[in-house]
Write a protein that holds these residues in place. Structure first.
Motif, PDB file in Angstrom:
ATOM      1  N   ILE A  11     -11.032   5.157   6.147  1.00 58.61           N
ATOM      2  CA  ILE A  11      -9.844   5.542   6.958  1.00 58.61           C
ATOM      3  C   ILE A  11      -9.095   5.515   7.532  1.00 58.61           C
ATOM      4  O   ILE A  11      -8.821   6.346   8.370  1.00 58.61           O
ATOM      5  CB  ILE A  11      -9.292   6.118   4.808  1.00 58.61           C
ATOM      6  CG1 ILE A  11      -9.600   5.457   3.985  1.00 58.61           C
ATOM      7  CG2 ILE A  11      -8.164   5.546   5.006  1.00 58.61           C
ATOM      8  CD1 ILE A  11      -9.251   6.220   2.716  1.00 58.61           C
ATOM      9  N   GLY A  12      -8.634   4.477   8.021  1.00 56.23           N
ATOM     10  CA  GLY A  12      -8.009   4.088   8.883  1.00 56.23           C
ATOM     11  C   GLY A  12      -8.422   3.721  11.220  1.00 56.23           C
ATOM     12  O   GLY A  12      -9.684   4.455  11.347  1.00 56.23           O
ATOM     13  N   SER A  13      -7.942   2.914  10.715  1.00 59.71           N
ATOM     14  CA  SER A  13      -8.882   2.580  12.189  1.00 59.71           C
ATOM     15  C   SER A  13      -7.714   2.577  13.454  1.00 59.71           C
ATOM     16  O   SER A  13      -7.787   2.123  13.888  1.00 59.71           O
ATOM     17  CB  SER A  13      -9.064   0.440  11.805  1.00 59.71           C
ATOM     18  OG  SER A  13      -9.815  -0.192  13.275  1.00 59.71           O
ATOM     19  N   ILE A  34     -11.367   0.343   6.700  1.00 64.80           N
ATOM     20  CA  ILE A  34      -9.668  -0.075   5.870  1.00 64.80           C
ATOM     21  C   ILE A  34      -8.529   0.489   6.737  1.00 64.80           C
ATOM     22  O   ILE A  34      -8.518   1.657   7.242  1.00 64.80           O
ATOM     23  CB  ILE A  34     -10.502   0.204   4.561  1.00 64.80           C
ATOM     24  CG1 ILE A  34      -9.682   2.084   4.577  1.00 64.80           C
ATOM     25  CG2 ILE A  34     -10.934  -0.517   3.421  1.00 64.80           C
ATOM     26  CD1 ILE A  34      -8.725   2.349   2.576  1.00 64.80           C
ATOM     27  N   ASP A  35      -8.202  -0.011   6.972  1.00 65.55           N
ATOM     28  CA  ASP A  35      -6.182   0.344   7.363  1.00 65.55           C
ATOM     29  C   ASP A  35      -5.008  -0.190   6.772  1.00 65.55           C
ATOM     30  O   ASP A  35      -4.856  -1.322   6.080  1.00 65.55           O
ATOM     31  CB  ASP A  35      -6.604   0.021   8.988  1.00 65.55           C
ATOM     32  CG  ASP A  35      -5.280   1.239   9.690  1.00 65.55           C
ATOM     33  OD1 ASP A  35      -5.783   1.980  10.688  1.00 65.55           O
ATOM     34  OD2 ASP A  35      -3.886   0.914   9.073  1.00 65.55           O
ATOM     35  N   TRP A 130     -11.029  -4.159   6.479  1.00 71.75           N
ATOM     36  CA  TRP A 130     -10.463  -5.281   5.362  1.00 71.75           C
ATOM     37  C   TRP A 130      -8.457  -4.749   6.018  1.00 71.75           C
ATOM     38  O   TRP A 130      -7.930  -2.962   6.198  1.00 71.75           O
ATOM     39  CB  TRP A 130     -10.232  -4.197   4.157  1.00 71.75           C
ATOM     40  CG  TRP A 130     -11.570  -4.386   3.418  1.00 71.75           C
ATOM     41  CD1 TRP A 130     -11.915  -5.759   3.879  1.00 71.75           C
ATOM     42  CD2 TRP A 130     -11.958  -4.421   2.028  1.00 71.75           C
ATOM     43  NE1 TRP A 130     -12.776  -5.901   2.489  1.00 71.75           N
ATOM     44  CE2 TRP A 130     -13.061  -5.193   2.323  1.00 71.75           C
ATOM     45  CE3 TRP A 130     -11.412  -3.785   0.590  1.00 71.75           C
ATOM     46  CZ2 TRP A 130     -13.642  -5.090   0.905  1.00 71.75           C
ATOM     47  CZ3 TRP A 130     -12.293  -3.328  -0.073  1.00 71.75           C
ATOM     48  CH2 TRP A 130     -13.264  -4.421  -0.536  1.00 71.75           C
ATOM     49  N   LEU A 131      -7.220  -5.467   6.064  1.00 70.92           N
ATOM     50  CA  LEU A 131      -6.457  -4.543   6.786  1.00 70.92           C
ATOM     51  C   LEU A 131      -5.706  -4.259   5.514  1.00 70.92           C
ATOM     52  O   LEU A 131      -5.687  -5.524   4.489  1.00 70.92           O
ATOM     53  CB  LEU A 131      -5.999  -5.753   8.109  1.00 70.92           C
ATOM     54  CG  LEU A 131      -6.294  -4.944   9.075  1.00 70.92           C
ATOM     55  CD1 LEU A 131      -6.220  -6.737   9.808  1.00 70.92           C
ATOM     56  CD2 LEU A 131      -6.457  -3.817   9.802  1.00 70.92           C
ATOM     57  N   LYS A 132      -3.977  -4.121   5.425  1.00 67.22           N
ATOM     58  CA  LYS A 132      -3.090  -4.399   4.373  1.00 67.22           C
ATOM     59  C   LYS A 132      -4.115  -3.289   3.191  1.00 67.22           C
ATOM     60  O   LYS A 132      -3.802  -4.179   2.582  1.00 67.22           O
ATOM     61  CB  LYS A 132      -2.928  -5.811   4.032  1.00 67.22           C
ATOM     62  CG  LYS A 132      -1.226  -5.975   5.007  1.00 67.22           C
ATOM     63  CD  LYS A 132      -0.860  -5.094   4.184  1.00 67.22           C
ATOM     64  CE  LYS A 132       0.823  -5.350   5.030  1.00 67.22           C
ATOM     65  NZ  LYS A 132       1.943  -3.654   5.083  1.00 67.22           N
ATOM     66  N   THR A 133      -4.677  -2.498   3.581  1.00 64.96           N
ATOM     67  CA  THR A 133      -5.980  -1.788   2.311  1.00 64.96           C
ATOM     68  C   THR A 133      -5.528  -0.083   2.144  1.00 64.96           C
ATOM     69  O   THR A 133      -5.637   0.500   3.911  1.00 64.96           O
ATOM     70  CB  THR A 133      -6.937  -2.049   2.629  1.00 64.96           C
ATOM     71  OG1 THR A 133      -6.974  -3.452   2.293  1.00 64.96           O
ATOM     72  CG2 THR A 133      -7.859  -2.066   1.214  1.00 64.96           C
TER      73      THR A 133
END
Lengths: 391, 75
Positions: A11-13, A34-35, A130-133
């Motif tokens: 969690i967190g890019s 994901i970010d 995955w963005l917006k996640t």
């Protein structure tokens, strides 16, 4: 839809998450990164200084895509403007400088481009992104893996992973899900504000201004930002002043020994954030979960620098998890403790030492003496023979 | 010691720089956050430590007592 299954979910890019992801994927793990943002690195909460050594150590090629400006050394000031200059172009002229065979000591990077670059490198190593996640919670299961609840473009979904890596920054929620003691007390979090300005000259040095009058509990900085731009900022500790960072920054710009230098400054961007001048978390792991980067307080408590520590911690996390999972071992907290041990061994113990030094300085009630100690410590910290050179 | 009265925080979005420092310093459990990465704005806080108001670099967090909350602030 069947629940997607991964070896690790990160969690967190940011620098820590993307680096963990890249190293884990390179070693063969199936990784989901994901970010919650649509654009990484924004809004910027960071000054962007990082050493060349830190990039190389994490396998990141210095690239014009993300570099604002090359850095060759430091200038540390006391409250009145007396300075210690540590310019590697003078100390080691054959090694540091512009042109053939010579290199910079470090860089000021654009966090928007830097974070995107690191994510791209992770993707190219096989990571799914995955963005917006956003992550909503996690539940360790009986089968040795955990279920992570996510929201992606408003749609709720679940993913299974052997390990969840919380690389969700200073505001980390992942650590709270596992009931880890993640809270930073007010006295250990610097309240920071910076302006990107036009009209202020710099000379390839990171300038650090100490002294209670300008930045109680922290320091002020003037960093080159590329294209003739400059970053002027400071961090204050709110248990040591009744005024906010904005007030102190205005004072610094209008009243300090730099007021002539700053008189034509035109503000182009306003950025801020909390910088932990804190100890690393005592426990950075739980069942099916580890924390890395700011989320684990992998930050230098003297300088507030966190990119280097995020990259190195990310590499340790990625490699450790690949070895653990590929050996077929369980991913409960008993085995994940070794991640923290490896991190401590690789530099974490030094961060604890720095925290001790920082605490000793600010425990001093005599402001004049404390200012002098901070100036000496900062000057010593950046000197070529410092034992902390590579933190 | 008397229990502190719960408060509801209000964020002046015009000055907010979305830095997240208020969330970082907040001792609440997971989830006490707004959709804009600040501390929660519609949930009463019963810890009332005010660390979020103090850490804010631009002093844009204020509060009202939860039971005296008026709907006067335009969001």
């Amino acid at each position: 839809m069947a629940t997607p299954v991964y070896d690790i979910l990160i969690i967190g890019s940011g620098p820590a998450g993307a680096t963990s992801a890249r190293f884990a994927a390179k070693m063969g793990l199936k990784v989901l990164l994901i970010d919650k943002r649509q654009e990484l690195g924004a809004p910027i909460q960071c000054s962007g200084a990082v050493s060349r050594h830190a990039l190389e150590e994490a396998g990141v090629e210095p690239n014009a895509e993300f570099i604002h400006e090359d850095i060759y050394g430091f200038s540390i000031y006391n409250q009145e403007g007396k300075s210690t200059v540590i310019d590697y172009r003078e100390i080691k002229p054959d090694e540091y400088g512009k042109g053939d065979e010579r290199k910079p000591l470090g860089y000021v990077v654009d966090r928007r481009r830097f974070d995107r670059y690191l994510m791209t490198q992770a993707e190219r190593a096989g990571v799914e992104v995955w963005l917006k996640t956003e992550g909503l919670g996690y539940t360790p299961g009986k089968d040795g893996s955990c279920e992570v609840q996510l929201r992606r473009f408003n749609r709720l979904l679940k993913v299974k992973a052997k390990v969840l890596v919380g690389a969700d920054g200073l505001q980390s929620q992942a650590g709270k899900w596992a009931n880890l003691r993640t809270h930073i007390p007010l006295r250990n979090l610097a309240s920071c504000l910076q302006f990107i300005v036009d009209g202020v000259e710099t000379n390839g040095l990171l300038e650090i201004i100490t002294g209670h009058r300008w930045a109680p509990g922290g320091y002020a900085w003037v960093f080159p930002k590329g294209n003739g731009y400059t970053e002027i900022g400071l961090g204050v500790v709110r248990t040591m002043t009744n005024r906010d960072a904005q007030w102190h920054l205005d004072q610094f710009i209008q009243k300090s020994f730099f007021k002539e230098r700053f008189k034509n400054a035109r503000i182009l961007e306003i950025q801020g954030g909390g910088v932990p001048l804190a100890a690393p978390l005592r426990t950075q792991y739980a069942d099916n979960l580890i924390l890395v980067g700011d989320a684990a307080r992998h930050v230098n408590p003297i300088t507030g620098g966190g990119i280097h520590t995020a990259l190195s911690g990310g590499r340790i996390a990625g490699e450790f998890l690949a070895e653990l999972i590929q050996s077929g071992k369980k991913t409960g907290k008993a085995n994940l403790k070794s991640y923290q041990d490896r991190w401590l061994e690789a530099g974490g113990h030094k961060i604890w030492q720095l925290y001790g030094e920082k605490t000793a300085i600010f425990r001093n009630k005599d402001i004049h003496l404390r200012d002098e100690q901070l100036y000496q410590t900062m000057s010593g910290y950046f000197s070529p023979d410092s034992t902390y050179k590579k933190i | 010691m008397a229990r502190k009265e719960p408060v509801v925080f209000f964020i002046g979005w015009n000055a907010c720089i979305n830095c997240g420092a208020c969330v970082a310093v907040c001792p609440q459990d997971a989830g006490f956050i707004s959709a804009f990465d600040t501390i929660a704005v519609n949930t009463p806080c019963d810890i009332v430590c005010m660390a979020c108001e103090k850490i804010c670099p631009v002093s844009t967090i204020t509060h009202q007592k939860a039971n005296e909350r008026h709907e006067t602030h335009a969001a």
